[in-house]
Design a protein around this motif. Sequence first.
Motif, PDB file in Angstrom:
ATOM      1  N   LYS A 121       0.818  -1.206   0.000  1.00  0.00           N
ATOM      2  CA  LYS A 121       0.000   0.000   0.000  1.00  0.00           C
ATOM      3  C   LYS A 121       0.856   1.261   0.000  1.00  0.00           C
ATOM      4  O   LYS A 121       0.583   2.220  -0.691  1.00  0.00           O
ATOM      5  CB  LYS A 121      -0.868   0.002   1.258  1.00  0.00           C
ATOM      6  N   GLN A 122       1.894   1.242   0.851  1.00  0.00           N
ATOM      7  CA  GLN A 122       2.730   2.441   1.010  1.00  0.00           C
ATOM      8  C   GLN A 122       3.917   2.446   0.043  1.00  0.00           C
ATOM      9  O   GLN A 122       4.742   3.356   0.071  1.00  0.00           O
ATOM     10  CB  GLN A 122       3.245   2.535   2.454  1.00  0.00           C
ATOM     11  N   ASN A 123       4.007   1.392  -0.749  1.00  0.00           N
ATOM     12  CA  ASN A 123       5.127   1.247  -1.684  1.00  0.00           C
ATOM     13  C   ASN A 123       6.475   1.391  -0.958  1.00  0.00           C
ATOM     14  O   ASN A 123       7.368   2.109  -1.400  1.00  0.00           O
ATOM     15  CB  ASN A 123       4.993   2.271  -2.819  1.00  0.00           C
ATOM     16  N   ARG A 124       6.575   0.740   0.175  1.00  0.00           N
ATOM     17  CA  ARG A 124       7.816   0.716   0.958  1.00  0.00           C
ATOM     18  C   ARG A 124       8.139  -0.734   1.297  1.00  0.00           C
ATOM     19  O   ARG A 124       7.592  -1.302   2.226  1.00  0.00           O
ATOM     20  CB  ARG A 124       7.638   1.500   2.271  1.00  0.00           C
ATOM     21  N   ARG A 125       9.026  -1.324   0.506  1.00  0.00           N
ATOM     22  CA  ARG A 125       9.363  -2.724   0.740  1.00  0.00           C
ATOM     23  C   ARG A 125      10.568  -2.780   1.692  1.00  0.00           C
ATOM     24  O   ARG A 125      11.707  -2.655   1.273  1.00  0.00           O
ATOM     25  CB  ARG A 125       9.682  -3.394  -0.599  1.00  0.00           C
ATOM     26  N   LEU A 126      10.292  -2.943   2.973  1.00  0.00           N
ATOM     27  CA  LEU A 126      11.347  -2.863   3.984  1.00  0.00           C
ATOM     28  C   LEU A 126      12.006  -4.215   4.228  1.00  0.00           C
ATOM     29  O   LEU A 126      11.330  -5.244   4.257  1.00  0.00           O
ATOM     30  CB  LEU A 126      10.760  -2.382   5.316  1.00  0.00           C
ATOM     31  N   PRO A 127      13.332  -4.219   4.425  1.00  0.00           N
ATOM     32  CA  PRO A 127      13.983  -5.445   4.872  1.00  0.00           C
ATOM     33  C   PRO A 127      13.465  -5.836   6.261  1.00  0.00           C
ATOM     34  O   PRO A 127      13.264  -4.970   7.113  1.00  0.00           O
ATOM     35  CB  PRO A 127      15.472  -5.072   4.926  1.00  0.00           C
ATOM     36  N   CYS A 128      13.235  -7.133   6.455  1.00  0.00           N
ATOM     37  CA  CYS A 128      12.676  -7.627   7.715  1.00  0.00           C
ATOM     38  C   CYS A 128      13.523  -8.750   8.289  1.00  0.00           C
ATOM     39  O   CYS A 128      14.176  -9.495   7.546  1.00  0.00           O
ATOM     40  CB  CYS A 128      11.270  -8.198   7.491  1.00  0.00           C
ATOM     41  N   PHE A 129      13.479  -8.869   9.598  1.00  0.00           N
ATOM     42  CA  PHE A 129      14.070 -10.001  10.303  1.00  0.00           C
ATOM     43  C   PHE A 129      12.951 -10.790  10.972  1.00  0.00           C
ATOM     44  O   PHE A 129      11.978 -10.205  11.430  1.00  0.00           O
ATOM     45  CB  PHE A 129      15.033  -9.526  11.409  1.00  0.00           C
ATOM     46  N   VAL A 130      13.131 -12.084  11.035  1.00  0.00           N
ATOM     47  CA  VAL A 130      12.240 -12.912  11.838  1.00  0.00           C
ATOM     48  C   VAL A 130      12.845 -13.034  13.232  1.00  0.00           C
ATOM     49  O   VAL A 130      14.027 -13.351  13.389  1.00  0.00           O
ATOM     50  CB  VAL A 130      12.049 -14.308  11.192  1.00  0.00           C
ATOM     51  N   GLN A 131      12.027 -12.705  14.235  1.00  0.00           N
ATOM     52  CA  GLN A 131      12.502 -12.844  15.621  1.00  0.00           C
ATOM     53  C   GLN A 131      12.285 -14.277  16.079  1.00  0.00           C
ATOM     54  O   GLN A 131      11.193 -14.833  15.958  1.00  0.00           O
ATOM     55  CB  GLN A 131      11.748 -11.874  16.540  1.00  0.00           C
ATOM     56  N   VAL A 132      13.349 -14.864  16.626  1.00  0.00           N
ATOM     57  CA  VAL A 132      13.306 -16.249  17.092  1.00  0.00           C
ATOM     58  C   VAL A 132      13.363 -16.256  18.622  1.00  0.00           C
ATOM     59  O   VAL A 132      14.216 -15.595  19.221  1.00  0.00           O
ATOM     60  CB  VAL A 132      14.497 -17.050  16.514  1.00  0.00           C
ATOM     61  N   ASN A 133      12.459 -17.006  19.227  1.00  0.00           N
ATOM     62  CA  ASN A 133      12.469 -17.179  20.687  1.00  0.00           C
ATOM     63  C   ASN A 133      13.506 -18.268  20.995  1.00  0.00           C
ATOM     64  O   ASN A 133      13.171 -19.421  21.220  1.00  0.00           O
ATOM     65  CB  ASN A 133      11.072 -17.562  21.162  1.00  0.00           C
ATOM     66  N   ILE A 134      14.749 -17.848  20.985  1.00  0.00           N
ATOM     67  CA  ILE A 134      15.860 -18.800  20.929  1.00  0.00           C
ATOM     68  C   ILE A 134      15.986 -19.632  22.203  1.00  0.00           C
ATOM     69  O   ILE A 134      16.457 -20.765  22.160  1.00  0.00           O
ATOM     70  CB  ILE A 134      17.182 -18.034  20.612  1.00  0.00           C
ATOM     71  N   GLY A 135      15.529 -19.089  23.333  1.00  0.00           N
ATOM     72  CA  GLY A 135      15.600 -19.852  24.581  1.00  0.00           C
ATOM     73  C   GLY A 135      14.296 -20.564  24.917  1.00  0.00           C
ATOM     74  O   GLY A 135      14.177 -21.146  25.987  1.00  0.00           O
ATOM     75  N   GLY A 136      13.313 -20.491  23.984  1.00  0.00           N
ATOM     76  CA  GLY A 136      12.024 -21.129  24.253  1.00  0.00           C
ATOM     77  C   GLY A 136      11.362 -20.599  25.513  1.00  0.00           C
ATOM     78  O   GLY A 136      10.728 -21.340  26.259  1.00  0.00           O
ATOM     79  N   GLU A 137      11.490 -19.287  25.743  1.00  0.00           N
ATOM     80  CA  GLU A 137      10.939 -18.703  26.975  1.00  0.00           C
ATOM     81  C   GLU A 137       9.498 -18.262  26.778  1.00  0.00           C
ATOM     82  O   GLU A 137       9.181 -17.586  25.796  1.00  0.00           O
ATOM     83  CB  GLU A 137      11.779 -17.485  27.382  1.00  0.00           C
ATOM     84  N   GLU A 138       8.658 -18.614  27.741  1.00  0.00           N
ATOM     85  CA  GLU A 138       7.243 -18.328  27.629  1.00  0.00           C
ATOM     86  C   GLU A 138       6.960 -16.826  27.482  1.00  0.00           C
ATOM     87  O   GLU A 138       6.086 -16.417  26.728  1.00  0.00           O
ATOM     88  CB  GLU A 138       6.529 -18.859  28.857  1.00  0.00           C
ATOM     89  N   GLN A 139       7.709 -16.011  28.215  1.00  0.00           N
ATOM     90  CA  GLN A 139       7.407 -14.574  28.249  1.00  0.00           C
ATOM     91  C   GLN A 139       7.982 -13.818  27.054  1.00  0.00           C
ATOM     92  O   GLN A 139       7.723 -12.637  26.899  1.00  0.00           O
ATOM     93  CB  GLN A 139       7.902 -13.963  29.571  1.00  0.00           C
ATOM     94  N   LYS A 140       8.763 -14.501  26.231  1.00  0.00           N
ATOM     95  CA  LYS A 140       9.406 -13.777  25.122  1.00  0.00           C
ATOM     96  C   LYS A 140       8.681 -13.976  23.804  1.00  0.00           C
ATOM     97  O   LYS A 140       8.125 -15.039  23.537  1.00  0.00           O
ATOM     98  CB  LYS A 140      10.857 -14.250  24.972  1.00  0.00           C
ATOM     99  N   ALA A 141       8.752 -12.919  22.988  1.00  0.00           N
ATOM    100  CA  ALA A 141       8.193 -12.999  21.643  1.00  0.00           C
ATOM    101  C   ALA A 141       9.144 -13.816  20.764  1.00  0.00           C
ATOM    102  O   ALA A 141      10.270 -14.110  21.140  1.00  0.00           O
ATOM    103  CB  ALA A 141       8.021 -11.591  21.083  1.00  0.00           C
ATOM    104  N   GLY A 142       8.647 -14.148  19.584  1.00  0.00           N
ATOM    105  CA  GLY A 142       9.504 -14.852  18.636  1.00  0.00           C
ATOM    106  C   GLY A 142       8.936 -16.202  18.247  1.00  0.00           C
ATOM    107  O   GLY A 142       8.197 -16.821  19.016  1.00  0.00           O
ATOM    108  N   VAL A 143       9.271 -16.669  17.062  1.00  0.00           N
ATOM    109  CA  VAL A 143       8.857 -18.007  16.643  1.00  0.00           C
ATOM    110  C   VAL A 143       9.789 -19.025  17.297  1.00  0.00           C
ATOM    111  O   VAL A 143      10.924 -18.715  17.650  1.00  0.00           O
ATOM    112  CB  VAL A 143       8.892 -18.178  15.103  1.00  0.00           C
ATOM    113  N   SER A 144       9.285 -20.230  17.463  1.00  0.00           N
ATOM    114  CA  SER A 144      10.111 -21.272  18.078  1.00  0.00           C
ATOM    115  C   SER A 144      11.215 -21.681  17.105  1.00  0.00           C
ATOM    116  O   SER A 144      11.098 -21.492  15.890  1.00  0.00           O
ATOM    117  CB  SER A 144       9.255 -22.481  18.446  1.00  0.00           C
ATOM    118  N   THR A 145      12.269 -22.241  17.662  1.00  0.00           N
ATOM    119  CA  THR A 145      13.374 -22.690  16.807  1.00  0.00           C
ATOM    120  C   THR A 145      12.886 -23.751  15.819  1.00  0.00           C
ATOM    121  O   THR A 145      13.302 -23.754  14.659  1.00  0.00           O
ATOM    122  CB  THR A 145      14.528 -23.256  17.651  1.00  0.00           C
TER     123      THR A 145
END
Length: 224
Positions: A121-145
């Motif tokens: 929509k905004q014609n802004r193709r931004l580079p993105c990172f996927v956040q990984v919940n590397i320690g498998g912590e319940e309180q943290k954001a991120g996809v599982s390993t």
Amino acid sequence: MSPNAPETAADRLADIKARMERAARRIEGGDVAELVAVSKTFDAEAIVPVIEAGQRHFGENRVQEAQGKWPGLKSEYPDLVLHLIGPLQTNKAADAVALFDVIESVDRDKLARILATEMDKQNRRLPCFVQVNIGGEEQKAGVSTAETVEFVDRCRDQYGLDIVGLMCIPPIDEAPGPYFAQLARLARAAGVSRLSMGMSADFEVAILMGATQVRVGSALFGAR
Ligand SMILES: *Cc1c(COP(=O)(O)O)cnc(C)c1O
């Protein structure tokens, strides 16, 4: 901060850059990682001296807070690169795409889909990172390993996001090295080349493990 810590923002910046370079020299073919200066909770007055000292990449973890200080700074210094490093709610996705230049916290399908739509929509193709919940912590954001590789594939193929790397925040009370090594392995498996890892307490370890960007806040701006 210790009594003999560098006194001005410019001194602290130079000190961190020197430490980053020393760490990079210890690994073969180690390119110097990009420093993302994390300015959350600090206002424009504290940020300007760091910009004036040559720093260009900055990180913020809240969209609303960033909206209060960065539009002015970005118009004054057009070559700034602003990274969103905190959790993003879908109702803030449009604002985030408008203000930020890199999104480091893509962590679920709904967000990936809405970000992609907003970028179109905004014609802004931004580079993105996927956040990984590397320690498998319940309180943290991120996809599982376990889900990282498939999620990166979906972000690219299904939603059309430009995923350039992975980001993580390891568990706070553990040695970070093994977690950084695991993020590097996952990035190779997912076919992405950039690694956003390492903060004030552990950015040198992160560089030794292949970080291509480190996110440093308190060591640069002071305690929050
Ligand atoms: C606050 C923050 C940092 C910086 O932390 P420091 O310990 O102050 O260097 C890095 N990454 C994320 C995601 C943060 O929220």
